[in-house]
Design a protein around this motif. Structure first.
Motif, PDB file in Angstrom:
ATOM      1  N   GLU A  52      60.219 -28.596  72.203  1.00 38.55           N
ATOM      2  CA  GLU A  52      61.039 -27.498  71.671  1.00 38.55           C
ATOM      3  C   GLU A  52      62.466 -27.599  72.186  1.00 38.55           C
ATOM      4  O   GLU A  52      63.402 -27.102  71.556  1.00 38.55           O
ATOM      5  N   ALA A 235      58.853 -15.149  71.892  1.00 39.48           N
ATOM      6  CA  ALA A 235      58.451 -14.761  70.536  1.00 39.48           C
ATOM      7  C   ALA A 235      59.503 -13.846  69.901  1.00 39.48           C
ATOM      8  O   ALA A 235      59.671 -12.689  70.302  1.00 39.48           O
ATOM      9  N   SER A 260      61.129 -18.356  69.317  1.00 38.67           N
ATOM     10  CA  SER A 260      60.877 -18.564  67.890  1.00 38.67           C
ATOM     11  C   SER A 260      61.876 -17.699  67.109  1.00 38.67           C
ATOM     12  O   SER A 260      62.483 -16.779  67.668  1.00 38.67           O
TER      13      SER A 260
END
Ligand code: ZN
Ligand code: ZN
Length: 333
Positions: A52, A235, A260
């Motif tokens: 990521e 998140a 995210s």
């Protein structure tokens, strides 16, 4: 030396860290060679391993919460004696000359290097680090207690600072991993009321044990309006829910290096002078201030210790919310 090597980013469920032999590194000018005792496991390690964060060095040895002893001094390195117990953290070095460094904002340096990401880290028997970026560790913390202070602790502390929370204030935590585990102890020490929102029931229970006034699910509304909130979970869908829990003028701090995508939300959630800000790295001053207060409180960490050879297992547990407190790799028996 033994080390956990990442050859290429991959999902942690494929156990991508290879426990293998690599040469012991040599300390360059201004660096120290450190014999690693333990290394904390951080969510950022998971972001590096799973790709990521775009690779900066490959292969790479992850790990940036190192507690160890000075084994050898590089040329001109005399700040710590051979044998001294020290800590190595995420910020490996800065250029010292960019506009941010000159303004005292070295956490935002234009040309930084990071331990266990752009240079090899502490999932190994030895690591080299810049002596100017190495921390002296307070006595009274056993090695496995000290390791999670070096990233989870310091970053959680910077999140608290940037939240502007005052004694007597109402503070929300979203996600309850290692950073929140430390930050709640500092917040309680400052007489701040903490509300913990986290998806895992074990983490809710732990938050209550550590003095949270309330614990609920990630998207549940806390019973009081919050002066500030810190999102530790990576998140993006939490952001609108956390904004909705803030009072007018409240501050929302995003503590992670990766998140995210944040869904779009109505301007009403932000209006009335609410603020959102991220936290990037930390200054050495943050680290020194935090380690002082950690010793004063004193912070107590719940840790789960794994041998170095089982780093993949520790990281799988972290990804599955199965760590209470902080995971730590024991390198030296
Ligand atoms: Zn700089
Ligand atoms: Zn970290």
């Amino acid at each position: 030396m033994k080390a956990c090597l990442l050859n290429a980013p991959a999902g942690i469920e494929t156990n991508p860290l290879l426990f293998t032999d690599v040469p012991v590194p040599n300390p360059a000018k201004g660096e120290l060679l450190i014999r690693v005792h333990v290394c904390g496991v951080c969510r950022t390690d998971l972001h590096v391993i799973e790709g990521e964060l775009a690779p900066r060095k490959s292969p790479v040895i992850p790990g940036h919460q190192v507690v160890g002893a000075v084994e050898k001094q590089g040329a001109g390195a005399s700040r710590y004696a051979v044998g001294a117990r020290v800590g190595v953290a995420w910020l490996h070095r800065t250029d010292g000359v960019c506009e941010y460094c000159r303004r005292g904002e070295e956490n935002l340096c234009d040309h930084p290097t990071f331990t266990g990401y752009s240079v090899d880290g502490g999932y190994a028997e030895y690591v080299v680090a810049q002596e100017d970026f190495i921390y002296a560790l307070p006595e009274g913390f056993p090695d496995e207690q000290a390791a999670p202070l070096l990233c989870a602790g310091i970053i959680g502390f910077r999140c608290l600072r940037l939240s502007g929370i005052k004694p007597g204030g109402q503070l929300g935590f979203y996600g309850f991993g290692a950073a929140a585990h430390v930050a709640i102890q500092v917040a309680r020490y400052w007489n701040v009321t903490v509300y913990a929102s986290t998806r895992d029931a074990r983490h809710q229970k732990l938050a209550l044990e550590l003095g949270a006034a309330w614990a609920g699910g990630t998207l549940d509304a806390p019973p009081e309006k919050l002066d500030a909130a810190i999102v530790f979970a990576p998140a993006g869908e939490i952001v609108p829910a956390a904004l909705a829990a803030l009072r007018k003028g409240g501050v929302l701090v995003l503590g992670g290096i990766h998140m995210s995508p944040i869904p779009s939300f109505s301007y009403d959630l932000l209006y009335q002078e609410r603020m959102i800000r991220s936290v990037a790295n930390n200054t050495r001053q943050d680290g020194e201030d935090f380690l002082r207060i950690a010793a004063e409180i004193p912070i107590r960490m719940h840790t789960q210790v794994y041998p170095l050879s089982e780093a993949n297992r520790a990281l799988n547990a972290l990804k599955n919310d199965a760590i209470e407190g902080a995971a730590v790799l024991r390198v030296m028996e």
